[in-house]
Write an enzyme that holds these catalytic residues in place. Structure first.
Site, PDB file in Angstrom:
ATOM      1  N   CYS A  89       0.882  -1.106  -0.175  1.00 39.96           N
ATOM      2  CA  CYS A  89      -0.065  -0.061  -0.108  1.00 39.96           C
ATOM      3  C   CYS A  89       0.791   1.277   0.018  1.00 39.96           C
ATOM      4  O   CYS A  89       1.452   1.608  -0.976  1.00 39.96           O
ATOM      5  CB  CYS A  89      -0.914   0.129   1.155  1.00 39.96           C
ATOM      6  N   HIS A 179      -3.768  -5.148   0.874  1.00 38.35           N
ATOM      7  CA  HIS A 179      -2.904  -5.709   2.337  1.00 38.35           C
ATOM      8  C   HIS A 179      -3.091  -7.197   2.224  1.00 38.35           C
ATOM      9  O   HIS A 179      -4.314  -7.747   2.671  1.00 38.35           O
ATOM     10  CB  HIS A 179      -3.982  -5.084   3.371  1.00 38.35           C
ATOM     11  N   GLU A 181      -1.849  -9.034   4.406  1.00 36.24           N
ATOM     12  CA  GLU A 181      -1.836  -9.614   5.905  1.00 36.24           C
ATOM     13  C   GLU A 181      -3.166  -9.742   6.506  1.00 36.24           C
ATOM     14  O   GLU A 181      -3.306 -10.324   7.560  1.00 36.24           O
ATOM     15  CB  GLU A 181      -0.922  -8.510   6.735  1.00 36.24           C
ATOM     16  N   SER A 233       1.421 -11.798  38.215  1.00 37.91           N
ATOM     17  CA  SER A 233       0.074 -11.336  38.329  1.00 37.91           C
ATOM     18  C   SER A 233      -0.964 -12.386  38.459  1.00 37.91           C
ATOM     19  O   SER A 233      -2.067 -12.068  38.709  1.00 37.91           O
ATOM     20  CB  SER A 233      -0.230 -10.485  37.048  1.00 37.91           C
ATOM     21  N   GLY A 234      -0.502 -13.517  37.914  1.00 37.92           N
ATOM     22  CA  GLY A 234      -1.498 -14.741  38.224  1.00 37.92           C
ATOM     23  C   GLY A 234      -1.843 -15.136  36.705  1.00 37.92           C
ATOM     24  O   GLY A 234      -2.472 -16.183  36.536  1.00 37.92           O
ATOM     25  N   GLY A 235      -1.427 -14.352  35.685  1.00 40.71           N
ATOM     26  CA  GLY A 235      -1.704 -14.636  34.239  1.00 40.71           C
ATOM     27  C   GLY A 235      -0.914 -15.340  33.709  1.00 40.71           C
ATOM     28  O   GLY A 235       0.250 -15.746  34.196  1.00 40.71           O
ATOM     29  N   VAL A 236      -1.148 -15.673  32.394  1.00 39.08           N
ATOM     30  CA  VAL A 236       0.024 -16.658  31.850  1.00 39.08           C
ATOM     31  C   VAL A 236       1.105 -16.013  31.302  1.00 39.08           C
ATOM     32  O   VAL A 236       2.306 -16.558  31.560  1.00 39.08           O
ATOM     33  CB  VAL A 236      -0.795 -17.016  30.250  1.00 39.08           C
ATOM     34  N   ASP A 237       1.230 -14.449  30.909  1.00 39.02           N
ATOM     35  CA  ASP A 237       2.462 -13.901  30.673  1.00 39.02           C
ATOM     36  C   ASP A 237       3.599 -14.003  31.666  1.00 39.02           C
ATOM     37  O   ASP A 237       4.623 -14.433  31.510  1.00 39.02           O
ATOM     38  CB  ASP A 237       2.333 -12.613  30.125  1.00 39.02           C
ATOM     39  N   SER A 238       3.065 -13.447  32.787  1.00 39.44           N
ATOM     40  CA  SER A 238       4.171 -13.444  33.957  1.00 39.44           C
ATOM     41  C   SER A 238       4.655 -14.908  34.523  1.00 39.44           C
ATOM     42  O   SER A 238       5.649 -15.143  34.778  1.00 39.44           O
ATOM     43  CB  SER A 238       3.639 -12.531  35.178  1.00 39.44           C
ATOM     44  N   SER A 239       3.582 -15.950  34.261  1.00 40.06           N
ATOM     45  CA  SER A 239       3.808 -17.059  34.752  1.00 40.06           C
ATOM     46  C   SER A 239       5.043 -17.860  33.964  1.00 40.06           C
ATOM     47  O   SER A 239       5.985 -18.431  34.226  1.00 40.06           O
ATOM     48  CB  SER A 239       2.883 -18.126  34.716  1.00 40.06           C
TER      49      SER A 239
END
Length: 520
Positions: A89, A179, A181, A233-239
């Protein structure tokens, strides 16, 4: 900030950011082919690109006109690097404009195009190998190319776009006006794969195993013998960050789990049991709920909530770190999507993320963000590759500010409790129905709206709870989940019957865009 990034010997395709709302999807699609890709500023120089040594470059779309005074440009020496370049584009128009072609407002050459259009291929091209001569693509442009530079030839057009695809194979330069994508370009993935594999020569061998080995090496190089604090935090990312850091630096890692009073039901005990018990992470649990809730009292603006929580979160860390010796780094589970949504120099901020824009300038730590090049689905794949159990890896995403952004308006204990209890019911029923893997994310929101109801023989005036459930691949775009009516009915009935101060349930049927996943 200490940047944890990918080592230099990995094949990569760099996407130059010109401000398109879709530019992050370009990198995401390329990664699907086993090729690492990331965004860089359009201001990058040819010399800087030489040092990165990419096998390919993509120029993204953007909202500007290439002939405007404030147009985003490009170092002209980049065209002389001999690296394959694909302009999308605005990127195609930029190639044309800089190399001697002509770009004008679309009204002077065909019409503006917004939405699906039919691309007609006029010549064979490696870029379009294996795709049909006529195919649906997504157009989104107000300017058009009327003359192509010397050495280029027409590959495809549409009814309203005289040059929809061009190329100069001698210089390995390719341009497409549409586009690829986005999913509305039916063969877009094939086109991007042809560019990555056939034209750039990618091996397609990028994997989470590569990521683990290289990130562990990079973390060890950055940290040395110093100590790292990680906020759980208890979430997936920090775990996932916790397990990755433990593999890299072992007992140099101390995890602090801050209970800010904004957690889901029983979350604190679950975090300690899963990560402290199963994985043996060294976790300090801090009850800071009163500290956070006092600061958030009467705060209604969601951006102020995020900033307050982000600031206080780090101040709690400062307090805890002062009790420890020699802590230099703060680790976070910031994702690539967090960075993108928090804005770049070319794109507007959608919302400030707790892990990106909410940190105080006087923070005492250097930042380590091992996941900041990954999308959410890649983080889950990383967790599996690290040997984490599925109940952790597939745990529902949870924002750093917690339930503060799932309570509209001012936060009260009563509102928080309605969200905790209703969210627990929602998660339980989704799991019972066997939908927990099909639905990407699901949660409840206290809308802050009260409505009249009748319960028993009495009038009620209680809160309305919204259910948000979406399907997605990477979190950048999402559709609302079409949950079975019987499941929704059971969830609604249980919440109204079991949760105090709630008398109405609504279902959010908005996709992303135009909405974001979270309500605040």
């Amino acid at each position: 900030m200490t940047e944890i990034s990918i080592l230099n010997d990995v094949q990569k395709i760099i996407v130059l950011d010109y401000g398109s709302q879709y530019n992050q999807l370009i990198a995401r699609r390329i990664r699907e082919f086993g090729v690492f890709s990331e965004l860089k500023s359009h201001k990058i120089t040819a010399q800087e690109l030489r040092e990165i040594n990419p096998i390919g470059i993509v120029l993204s779309g953007g909202p500007n006109s290439v002939y405007a005074d404030n147009a985003f440009g490009i170092d002209p020496e980049i065209f002389e690097l001999g690296i394959p370049i694909l302009g999308i584009c605005y990127g195609m128009q930029l190639i044309t404009h800089k190399l001697g072609g002509k770009v004008v407002p679309a009204g002077q050459a065909g019409n503006r195009e917004y939405g699906q259009s039919t691309l007609h291929l006029r010549e064979t091209s490696k870029l379009f190998s294996g795709t049909p001569q006529e195919q649906l693509v997504l157009m989104s442009h107000g300017d058009a190319v009327t003359e192509i530079p010397e050495g280029f030839h027409l590959v495809g057009d549409s009814n309203d776009c005289p040059y929809a695809a061009i190329e100069n194979t001698e210089k390995n330069l390719y341009g497409i006006q549409f586009h690829p994508e986005v999913r509305h370009s039916v063969y877009g993935n094939d086109i991007l794969k042809n560019f990555a594999i056939s034209i750039c020569g990618a091996r397609g061998d990028w994997s989470m195993d590569n990521f683990i080995d290289m990130e562990i090496a990079k973390i060890r190089e950055t940290v040395g013998d110093r100590k790292v604090l990680l906020g759980l935090s208890g979430g997936v990312d920090s775990s996932v960050v916790g397990v990755l850091l433990q593999k890299a630096i072992g007992d140099q890692l101390t995890c602090i789990f801050v209970d800010h009073g904004l957690l889901r039901k029983d979350e604190g005990d679950q975090v300690m049991g899963m990560l402290g018990g199963k994985f043996g992470l060294n976790i300090i649990r801090v009850d800071a709920s009163k500290r956070f809730l006092d600061l958030l009292a009467d705060v209604e603006d969601p951006e102020k909530k995020r900033k307050i929580i982000g600031n206080e979160f780090v101040y709690v860390f400062d307090d805890e770190a002062s009790k420890l010796k020699g802590v230099d780094f703060l680790a976070q589970g910031t994702l690539y999507t967090d960075i993108i949504e928090s804005g770049t120099e070319t794109a507007q901020t959608i919302k400030s993320h707790h892990n990106v824009g909410g940190l105080p300038e006087d923070m005492q730590f250097e930042l380590i963000e091992p996941l900041n090049t990954l999308f959410k689905d890649e983080v889950r794949a990383l967790g599996i590759a690290l040997g984490m159990p599925e109940e952790i890896v597939w745990r529902q995403p949870f924002p750093g500010p917690g339930l503060a952004i799932r309570v509209m308006g001012a936060i009260t204990e009563e509102k928080l409790e309605t969200v905790r209890e209703s969210d627990a019911i929602l998660r339980e029923e989704i799991a019972k129905a066997g939908l927990d893997r099909d639905v990407w994310q699901y949660f409840t929101v206290n809308t802050g709206v009260r409505s009249v109801g009748v319960m028993g023989d009495g009038r009620t005036y209680d809160y309305t709870i919204a259910i948000r459930a979406i399907t997605s691949i990477d979190g950048m775009t999402a559709d609302f989940a079409q949950l079975p009516w019987d499941v929704l009915k059971k969830i609604s009935t249980r919440i109204v019957n079991e949760v105090d101060h709630v008398n109405r349930i609504v279902y959010d049927i908005t996709s992303k865009p135009p909405a974001t996943v979270e309500w605040e």
